[in-house]
Structure formats: C-alpha cells, structure tokens
Write a protein that holds these residues in place. Structure first.
Motif, PDB file in Angstrom:
ATOM      1  N   ASP A  18       0.809  -1.393   0.130  1.00  0.00           N
ATOM      2  CA  ASP A  18      -0.042  -0.196   0.016  1.00  0.00           C
ATOM      3  C   ASP A  18       1.028   1.741   0.424  1.00  0.00           C
ATOM      4  O   ASP A  18       2.296   1.620   0.598  1.00  0.00           O
ATOM      5  CB  ASP A  18      -0.973   0.273   1.233  1.00  0.00           C
ATOM      6  CG  ASP A  18      -1.703   0.786   0.868  1.00  0.00           C
ATOM      7  OD1 ASP A  18      -2.430   2.024  -0.306  1.00  0.00           O
ATOM      8  OD2 ASP A  18      -2.452   0.896   1.484  1.00  0.00           O
ATOM      9  N   ASP A  47      -6.953  -0.733   8.469  1.00  0.00           N
ATOM     10  CA  ASP A  47      -6.453   0.483   7.508  1.00  0.00           C
ATOM     11  C   ASP A  47      -5.714   1.829   7.792  1.00  0.00           C
ATOM     12  O   ASP A  47      -6.392   2.130   9.531  1.00  0.00           O
ATOM     13  CB  ASP A  47      -7.886   0.411   7.059  1.00  0.00           C
ATOM     14  CG  ASP A  47      -7.708   2.278   6.386  1.00  0.00           C
ATOM     15  OD1 ASP A  47      -6.611   2.633   5.711  1.00  0.00           O
ATOM     16  OD2 ASP A  47      -8.788   2.801   5.250  1.00  0.00           O
ATOM     17  N   ASP A 110      -3.406  -2.518  -3.308  1.00  0.00           N
ATOM     18  CA  ASP A 110      -4.419  -2.185  -2.606  1.00  0.00           C
ATOM     19  C   ASP A 110      -4.846  -1.350  -4.041  1.00  0.00           C
ATOM     20  O   ASP A 110      -3.933  -0.586  -4.344  1.00  0.00           O
ATOM     21  CB  ASP A 110      -4.609  -0.888  -1.414  1.00  0.00           C
ATOM     22  CG  ASP A 110      -5.728   0.044  -1.447  1.00  0.00           C
ATOM     23  OD1 ASP A 110      -6.624  -0.539  -1.481  1.00  0.00           O
ATOM     24  OD2 ASP A 110      -5.651   1.213  -1.026  1.00  0.00           O
ATOM     25  N   ASP A 128      -7.464  -2.330   2.049  1.00  0.00           N
ATOM     26  CA  ASP A 128      -6.490  -2.292   3.083  1.00  0.00           C
ATOM     27  C   ASP A 128      -7.673  -2.367   4.494  1.00  0.00           C
ATOM     28  O   ASP A 128      -7.238  -2.273   5.261  1.00  0.00           O
ATOM     29  CB  ASP A 128      -6.217  -0.569   3.848  1.00  0.00           C
ATOM     30  CG  ASP A 128      -6.861   0.463   2.365  1.00  0.00           C
ATOM     31  OD1 ASP A 128      -8.111   0.151   2.579  1.00  0.00           O
ATOM     32  OD2 ASP A 128      -6.416   1.285   2.665  1.00  0.00           O
ATOM     33  N   ILE A 134      -1.933  -5.813   3.560  1.00  0.00           N
ATOM     34  CA  ILE A 134      -2.425  -4.227   3.234  1.00  0.00           C
ATOM     35  C   ILE A 134      -2.820  -3.690   3.871  1.00  0.00           C
ATOM     36  O   ILE A 134      -1.688  -2.366   3.316  1.00  0.00           O
ATOM     37  CB  ILE A 134      -3.256  -4.910   2.101  1.00  0.00           C
ATOM     38  CG1 ILE A 134      -2.732  -5.625   0.316  1.00  0.00           C
ATOM     39  CG2 ILE A 134      -4.098  -3.342   0.924  1.00  0.00           C
ATOM     40  CD1 ILE A 134      -4.327  -5.827  -0.064  1.00  0.00           C
ATOM     41  N   SER A 138      -0.053  -0.500   5.414  1.00  0.00           N
ATOM     42  CA  SER A 138      -1.029   1.121   5.130  1.00  0.00           C
ATOM     43  C   SER A 138      -0.003   1.898   6.461  1.00  0.00           C
ATOM     44  O   SER A 138      -0.216   2.836   5.608  1.00  0.00           O
ATOM     45  CB  SER A 138      -2.060   0.997   4.785  1.00  0.00           C
ATOM     46  OG  SER A 138      -3.162   0.490   6.521  1.00  0.00           O
TER      47      SER A 138
END
Length: 199
Positions: A18, A47, A110, A128, A134, A138
């Motif tokens: 990401d 996320d 992502d 995410d 992912i 991030s």
C-alpha cells in the motif's frame, strides 16, 4: 485471509502493498510491503486511515517485529514531477517490494491498478479493509512518510509540514501565499504551478 488463499495458489510468500501520500502538495510518496506471519499476527491491524496517529505509532514496531519481512520505499518530489504521481507510486511500491528480506512470489496491492512489480500482482479494491497484510503495509507507509514530513518541517519551517504532512490545509495555503513554494513542494501540482507562474 486473502494472503492464505494467494499463498496456497502461488506456493510462496505473498506480500501486501500500500502507499501513503498520493494527494499532498508536498513531500514524497511512500509505499510499504509486508509479508505477515499467519501464526504471529499483531492484534489491532486495520486500515491506517481508521487508526489514530498514536495507535499507528504503537503498531509500527509490532508489525516490523512479527512480520516475516517488511520493506518501505519512497519516490521523491522530483520523481513525482517527472513521472507523474501514478508512475511514481509504482516506483515507490517496487522499491518497497525489492527491500523485502524474502522475495515474494505474489503481491496483493491496494486499489484497482496493476502496478509492475518484481512479482505477480493482484489489485484489491479497498484492500486495506480486506487484507491484513495490505492494512499492515498502509500503517508502515503512513508512519514512514509522516516521520519524514516532521523532519522536513525543521528543514523548511513555516509551512506546518509536521501538522498537515504536506496536505492541503489553511495553514499550508497561507504559508504558500506568504513564503512561496519550497523545494519540498510538488511543482507539477496545479496550486503550486500557479504560484510559480505568478512568481
């Protein structure tokens, strides 16, 4: 877990990838790649945008300590201006994947764009929130870039980089109108280009 499905299909390490910083007016774009250990997952991964700055800072060392491998890459302001933000993002992602201690056979990235990376790629829309690796990437991308923007605030004082991290904010607009752009600004961005043309 998407990673486990991909790992079974591709028979090897699968990383999540990401980016952070595609939208700001200043600073580089960063990316991270993470190969999580399914038997040692840090609790609370989400996320990065859904987490507080304090929570991201706490998770960063946990992810780095428990992951099988992680890597972070950047593309500079000059590379963003030369290549455009999409291709600069791909460059940062490639650097992050190449920094992994264990080369992956597959990357979950992502978004909906299939970047050219040193392994097979599967774009994952809203990745995410669908992939833990992912989401972990991030967090690492965001914390790495934020740290760099705080350092940049000391090099180019007056713009408030430590507060807004280079994004559009009233304090940023005011500083630009007063001080003009500095070397940390993306000169291909319309608001910055307009100021340079006036100067």
């Amino acid at each position: 877990m998407l990673e486990l499905e991909a790992r079974a299909t591709w028979n090897g390490h699968v990383c999540g990838v990401d980016e952070a910083g595609r939208g700001p007016w200043a600073g580089p774009v960063s990316a991270a790649a993470v190969i999580l250990n399914p038997d040692d997952l840090p609790p609370g991964i989400d996320d990065s945008k859904a987490l507080t700055e304090k929570r991201r800072a706490a998770l960063e060392p946990e992810i780095k300590a428990r992951a099988l491998a992680w890597g972070v890459g950047f593309a500079s302001v000059e590379e963003i201006d030369e290549l455009n933000i999409l291709h600069a993002t791909g460059l940062a992602m490639r650097r992050a994947v190449e920094a992994l201690a264990h080369p992956p056979v597959h990357a979950l990235v992502d978004g909906n764009y299939r970047f050219k990376l040193p392994c097979a790629v599967t774009p994952v829309v809203k990745g995410d929130s669908r992939s833990l690796s992912i989401a972990a990437a991030s967090i690492l991308a965001k914390t790495a870039r934020d740290r760099l923007m705080i350092e940049m605030d000391a090099v180019y004082p007056g713009y408030g980089f430590a507060r807004h991290k280079g994004y559009n904010a009233p304090i940023h607009q005011t500083a630009l109108n007063t001080l003009g752009p500095c070397p940390a600004h993306r000169r291909s961005w319309a608001p910055i280009k307009a100021l340079l043309e006036i100067a």
